[in-house]
Design a protein around this motif. Structure first.
Motif, PDB file in Angstrom:
ATOM      1  N   ASP A 129     -16.654  26.099   3.372  1.00 47.69           N
ATOM      2  CA  ASP A 129     -15.763  25.152   3.363  1.00 47.69           C
ATOM      3  C   ASP A 129     -14.752  25.364   4.639  1.00 47.69           C
ATOM      4  OD1 ASP A 129     -15.109  22.370   2.970  1.00 47.69           O
ATOM      5  OD2 ASP A 129     -13.467  22.948   1.716  1.00 47.69           O
ATOM      6  N   GLY A 130     -14.543  24.278   5.674  1.00 41.50           N
ATOM      7  CA  GLY A 130     -13.355  24.800   6.566  1.00 41.50           C
ATOM      8  C   GLY A 130     -12.018  24.091   6.137  1.00 41.50           C
ATOM      9  N   CYS A 131     -11.251  24.734   6.885  1.00 46.40           N
ATOM     10  CA  CYS A 131      -9.900  24.182   6.693  1.00 46.40           C
ATOM     11  C   CYS A 131      -9.491  23.003   7.341  1.00 46.40           C
ATOM     12  CB  CYS A 131      -8.933  25.245   6.858  1.00 46.40           C
ATOM     13  SG  CYS A 131      -6.993  24.803   6.459  1.00 46.40           S
ATOM     14  N   LYS A 132      -9.634  21.902   6.716  1.00 41.18           N
ATOM     15  CA  LYS A 132      -9.637  20.533   7.531  1.00 41.18           C
ATOM     16  C   LYS A 132      -8.495  19.849   7.005  1.00 41.18           C
ATOM     17  CE  LYS A 132     -13.829  19.707   5.870  1.00 41.18           C
ATOM     18  NZ  LYS A 132     -14.397  20.859   5.692  1.00 41.18           N
ATOM     19  N   ASN A 133      -7.700  19.568   7.816  1.00 41.25           N
ATOM     20  CA  ASN A 133      -6.227  18.635   7.478  1.00 41.25           C
ATOM     21  C   ASN A 133      -5.441  19.612   6.668  1.00 41.25           C
ATOM     22  OD1 ASN A 133      -7.013  16.341   9.311  1.00 41.25           O
ATOM     23  ND2 ASN A 133      -8.307  15.594   7.489  1.00 41.25           N
ATOM     24  N   ARG A 134      -5.481  20.750   6.769  1.00 39.20           N
ATOM     25  CA  ARG A 134      -4.747  21.888   5.809  1.00 39.20           C
ATOM     26  C   ARG A 134      -5.206  21.972   4.655  1.00 39.20           C
ATOM     27  NH1 ARG A 134      -1.817  25.381   9.382  1.00 39.20           N
ATOM     28  NH2 ARG A 134      -1.637  24.517  11.196  1.00 39.20           N
ATOM     29  N   LEU A 135      -6.222  21.322   4.458  1.00 36.76           N
ATOM     30  CA  LEU A 135      -6.867  21.356   2.975  1.00 36.76           C
ATOM     31  C   LEU A 135      -8.190  22.029   2.835  1.00 36.76           C
ATOM     32  CD1 LEU A 135      -5.817  17.882   1.581  1.00 36.76           C
ATOM     33  CD2 LEU A 135      -4.731  20.014   1.059  1.00 36.76           C
ATOM     34  N   GLN A 136      -8.525  22.763   1.728  1.00 32.09           N
ATOM     35  CA  GLN A 136      -9.563  23.510   1.627  1.00 32.09           C
ATOM     36  C   GLN A 136     -10.157  23.733   0.278  1.00 32.09           C
ATOM     37  OE1 GLN A 136      -9.895  27.873   2.808  1.00 32.09           O
ATOM     38  NE2 GLN A 136     -11.417  27.266   4.210  1.00 32.09           N
ATOM     39  N   ALA A 137     -11.347  23.475  -0.092  1.00 35.62           N
ATOM     40  CA  ALA A 137     -11.675  23.669  -1.325  1.00 35.62           C
ATOM     41  C   ALA A 137     -11.369  24.925  -2.015  1.00 35.62           C
ATOM     42  CB  ALA A 137     -13.416  23.638  -1.421  1.00 35.62           C
ATOM     43  N   GLU A 138     -11.184  24.891  -3.251  1.00 39.54           N
ATOM     44  CA  GLU A 138     -10.425  26.035  -3.815  1.00 39.54           C
ATOM     45  C   GLU A 138     -11.467  27.248  -4.012  1.00 39.54           C
ATOM     46  OE1 GLU A 138      -7.510  26.971  -7.539  1.00 39.54           O
ATOM     47  OE2 GLU A 138      -8.997  25.529  -7.882  1.00 39.54           O
ATOM     48  N   THR A 139     -12.682  26.973  -4.364  1.00 41.85           N
ATOM     49  CA  THR A 139     -13.599  27.814  -4.091  1.00 41.85           C
ATOM     50  C   THR A 139     -14.426  27.498  -2.936  1.00 41.85           C
ATOM     51  OG1 THR A 139     -13.808  28.176  -6.373  1.00 41.85           O
ATOM     52  CG2 THR A 139     -15.609  29.161  -5.194  1.00 41.85           C
ATOM     53  N   ILE A 140     -14.619  28.203  -1.837  1.00 43.33           N
ATOM     54  CA  ILE A 140     -14.924  27.798  -0.463  1.00 43.33           C
ATOM     55  C   ILE A 140     -16.591  27.302  -0.518  1.00 43.33           C
ATOM     56  CG2 ILE A 140     -13.083  28.808   0.649  1.00 43.33           C
ATOM     57  CD1 ILE A 140     -14.802  30.890   1.515  1.00 43.33           C
ATOM     58  N   ASP A 141     -17.499  28.054  -1.387  1.00 45.13           N
ATOM     59  CA  ASP A 141     -18.838  27.632  -1.438  1.00 45.13           C
ATOM     60  C   ASP A 141     -19.056  26.300  -2.227  1.00 45.13           C
ATOM     61  OD1 ASP A 141     -18.298  29.177  -3.603  1.00 45.13           O
ATOM     62  OD2 ASP A 141     -20.423  29.414  -3.975  1.00 45.13           O
ATOM     63  N   ARG A 142     -18.033  25.931  -2.660  1.00 43.24           N
ATOM     64  CA  ARG A 142     -18.350  24.704  -3.994  1.00 43.24           C
ATOM     65  C   ARG A 142     -17.466  23.665  -3.452  1.00 43.24           C
ATOM     66  NH1 ARG A 142     -18.775  28.411  -9.170  1.00 43.24           N
ATOM     67  NH2 ARG A 142     -20.510  29.431  -8.798  1.00 43.24           N
ATOM     68  N   PRO A 143     -17.362  23.100  -2.258  1.00 39.71           N
ATOM     69  CA  PRO A 143     -16.539  22.056  -1.853  1.00 39.71           C
ATOM     70  C   PRO A 143     -16.362  20.773  -2.600  1.00 39.71           C
ATOM     71  CG  PRO A 143     -18.147  22.292  -0.213  1.00 39.71           C
ATOM     72  CD  PRO A 143     -18.494  23.323  -1.223  1.00 39.71           C
ATOM     73  N   GLU A 144     -17.764  20.466  -3.236  1.00 41.06           N
ATOM     74  CA  GLU A 144     -17.826  19.171  -3.951  1.00 41.06           C
ATOM     75  C   GLU A 144     -17.647  19.307  -5.365  1.00 41.06           C
ATOM     76  OE1 GLU A 144     -21.119  22.086  -4.783  1.00 41.06           O
ATOM     77  OE2 GLU A 144     -20.302  21.346  -3.073  1.00 41.06           O
ATOM     78  N   SER A 145     -17.277  20.253  -5.820  1.00 41.17           N
ATOM     79  CA  SER A 145     -16.773  20.585  -7.234  1.00 41.17           C
ATOM     80  C   SER A 145     -15.588  21.280  -7.636  1.00 41.17           C
ATOM     81  CB  SER A 145     -18.102  21.210  -7.999  1.00 41.17           C
ATOM     82  OG  SER A 145     -18.128  22.449  -7.353  1.00 41.17           O
ATOM     83  N   THR A 146     -14.868  21.740  -6.540  1.00 40.00           N
ATOM     84  CA  THR A 146     -13.486  22.324  -6.872  1.00 40.00           C
ATOM     85  C   THR A 146     -12.439  21.585  -6.248  1.00 40.00           C
ATOM     86  OG1 THR A 146     -13.892  23.842  -4.947  1.00 40.00           O
ATOM     87  CG2 THR A 146     -14.400  24.614  -7.383  1.00 40.00           C
ATOM     88  N   PRO A 147     -11.295  21.659  -6.713  1.00 37.16           N
ATOM     89  CA  PRO A 147     -10.209  20.963  -5.993  1.00 37.16           C
ATOM     90  C   PRO A 147      -9.837  21.396  -4.476  1.00 37.16           C
ATOM     91  CG  PRO A 147      -9.203  22.087  -7.817  1.00 37.16           C
ATOM     92  CD  PRO A 147     -10.727  22.038  -7.911  1.00 37.16           C
ATOM     93  N   LYS A 148      -9.331  20.590  -3.776  1.00 34.56           N
ATOM     94  CA  LYS A 148      -8.741  20.955  -2.420  1.00 34.56           C
ATOM     95  C   LYS A 148      -7.327  21.646  -2.641  1.00 34.56           C
ATOM     96  CE  LYS A 148     -11.971  19.241   0.083  1.00 34.56           C
ATOM     97  NZ  LYS A 148     -12.892  20.171   0.887  1.00 34.56           N
ATOM     98  N   ILE A 149      -7.032  22.520  -1.903  1.00 37.14           N
ATOM     99  CA  ILE A 149      -5.812  23.322  -2.025  1.00 37.14           C
ATOM    100  C   ILE A 149      -5.169  23.460  -0.736  1.00 37.14           C
ATOM    101  CG2 ILE A 149      -6.027  24.605  -4.364  1.00 37.14           C
ATOM    102  CD1 ILE A 149      -6.781  26.968  -2.619  1.00 37.14           C
ATOM    103  N   PRO A 150      -3.876  23.637  -0.293  1.00 35.68           N
ATOM    104  CA  PRO A 150      -3.508  23.813   1.092  1.00 35.68           C
ATOM    105  C   PRO A 150      -4.021  25.220   1.780  1.00 35.68           C
ATOM    106  CG  PRO A 150      -1.535  23.277  -0.511  1.00 35.68           C
ATOM    107  CD  PRO A 150      -2.839  23.471  -1.406  1.00 35.68           C
TER     108      PRO A 150
END
Length: 392
Positions: free
Chosen positions: A189-210
């Motif tokens: 998962d890339g850092c888009k708009n200063r947000l990224q998935a908390e677990t970067i290989d699971r962007p659909e199931s983990t919350p976004k963090i700064p």
């Protein structure tokens, strides 16, 4: 609040037998993200065993005898008419010259890198990395009392990995790791708009963090001046020290811990940094900085993960030897190894549990013999491509 020791006990009780590793480039990006002190909580927040349950900003639990991969950068051969390095004369039939020592190898590598042109790269492109990895794992099982028992480490066959990382760090990347069954594909998962998935290989199931974008091939926070880079590395070591466990009692838990010296931590950090940053200016500074770290040595005829033989600059401490492998003629950086070594406790300061800040905790759950491979990594090629999945 639970004590560090109680957390360790829970860790030992819940540790499952070793399962498949996350691709190396994903681990290294996570480890790189862990260098941001503001995100680093206390001891043991992630446990190995569930593939890629590695959370950004959490400390790593790595086992000596269970793979801890370090990646080195690939620098294309480009001598641009420079004088032949030591050792080349022998190949041309002339009288051989004395082989260089560790510091000279690093300075020759820096000189080679200085002549390596920077690749043209747009922000919307991707850095393609073609690599080979060898990993060791400690077979484990539960005894009748339910405790996890680890056996002798076993070494995997060389494994090919192809990685696509966002040039500016804002776009989604990909890791494809070849396995005997079928390729394993891992989203980054890339850092888009200063947000990224908390677990970067699971962007659909983990919350976004700064987040802060981590460019794969652009200038970033890593200094390109050797003096400033060395200060940067020692600052990282001071803010996030590495602790290594020693021995084990009847309950299987560590008898104590030793803190890695800042020198060893800085040397290991250089190997890790080279896996993430292939800019020639950064790599040149890294080699010059490594040459100033006390205790580096040179070893001949060292093989990387792909079987290429080179000369290695090494540093040994707390039961492991870090090896940076170079071509013996051109001093192109080939890769890096982590090898088991004697654990000399003669002058070591052993504590019952780590004190203060903890950047990384290494649990020696297996008992590798000196010379055993813990991990090897070789870079075959790097290039700039337009999209994920494209090969040059």
């Amino acid at each position: 609040m639970k004590s560090d020791l109680s957390i360790l006990e829970e860790f030992g009780a819940n540790l499952a037998p070793a399962q498949e590793q996350p691709p190396a480039e994903v681990r290294h990006r996570l480890m790189n993200a862990m260098r941001q002190p503001a995100r680093r909580p206390s001891l043991l927040s992630s446990v190995r065993g569930v593939r890629l349950a590695w959370r950004i900003g959490m400390p790593t639990v790595a086992a000596a005898g269970v793979a801890l991969a370090l990646v080195a950068g690939y620098l294309p051969d480009n001598t641009r008419g420079r004088p032949a390095p030591p050792g080349a004369a022998a190949q041309a039939g002339a009288a051989p010259r004395a082989l260089p020592d560790a510091g000279q190898v690093l300075l020759l590598a820096a000189a080679h890198t200085a002549d390596t042109p920077t690749m043209d790269a747009r922000p919307d492109q991707f850095l393609f990395i073609d690599s080979v990895e060898v990993q060791s794992s400690a077979g484990s099982h539960r005894n009748r009392s339910g405790k996890v028992v680890f056996g002798r480490p076993t070494v995997s066959e060389p494994q090919r990995t192809r990685t696509w990382l966002s040039v500016d760090g804002t776009r989604d990347g990909l890791v494809v790791q070849e396995t005997a069954a079928s390729p394993v594909r891992t989203h980054i998962d890339g850092c888009k708009n200063r947000l990224q998935a908390e677990t970067i290989d699971r962007p659909e199931s983990t919350p976004k963090i700064p987040c802060t974008p981590e460019p794969a091939y652009q200038s970033g926070r890593v200094p390109t001046d050797p003096d400033k880079l060395l200060a940067y590395l020692y600052d990282l070591a001071a803010k996030g020290p590495t602790w290594v466990s020693i021995g084990a009692g009847q309950d299987g838990m560590p008898r104590g811990f030793v803190r890695l010296s800042d020198d060893q931590s800085a040397f290991a950090e250089i190997a890790q940094m080279l896996s993430m940053n292939h800019l020639p200016a950064v790599q040149e500074a890294a080699f010059r900085a490594a040459a100033r770290i006390p205790g580096v040595e040179v070893r001949r005829n060292v093989a990387d993960a792909s079987g290429r033989t080179g000369v290695a600059v090494t540093r040994t401490e707390a039961g492991t030897r870090e090896e940076l492998v170079f071509d013996p003629t051109t001093y192109t950086f080939l890769g890096s190894n982590l090898i088991a070594a004697d654990f000399d406790l003669k002058d070591a300061h052993v504590v019952r549990r780590p004190d203060g800040k903890i950047g990384r905790l290494t649990l020696r759950v297996a008992n590798p013999k000196p010379g055993d491979v813990i991990s090897k990594y070789a870079l075959l090629r790097v290039a700039i491509v337009d999209k994920v999945g494209q090969r040059p």
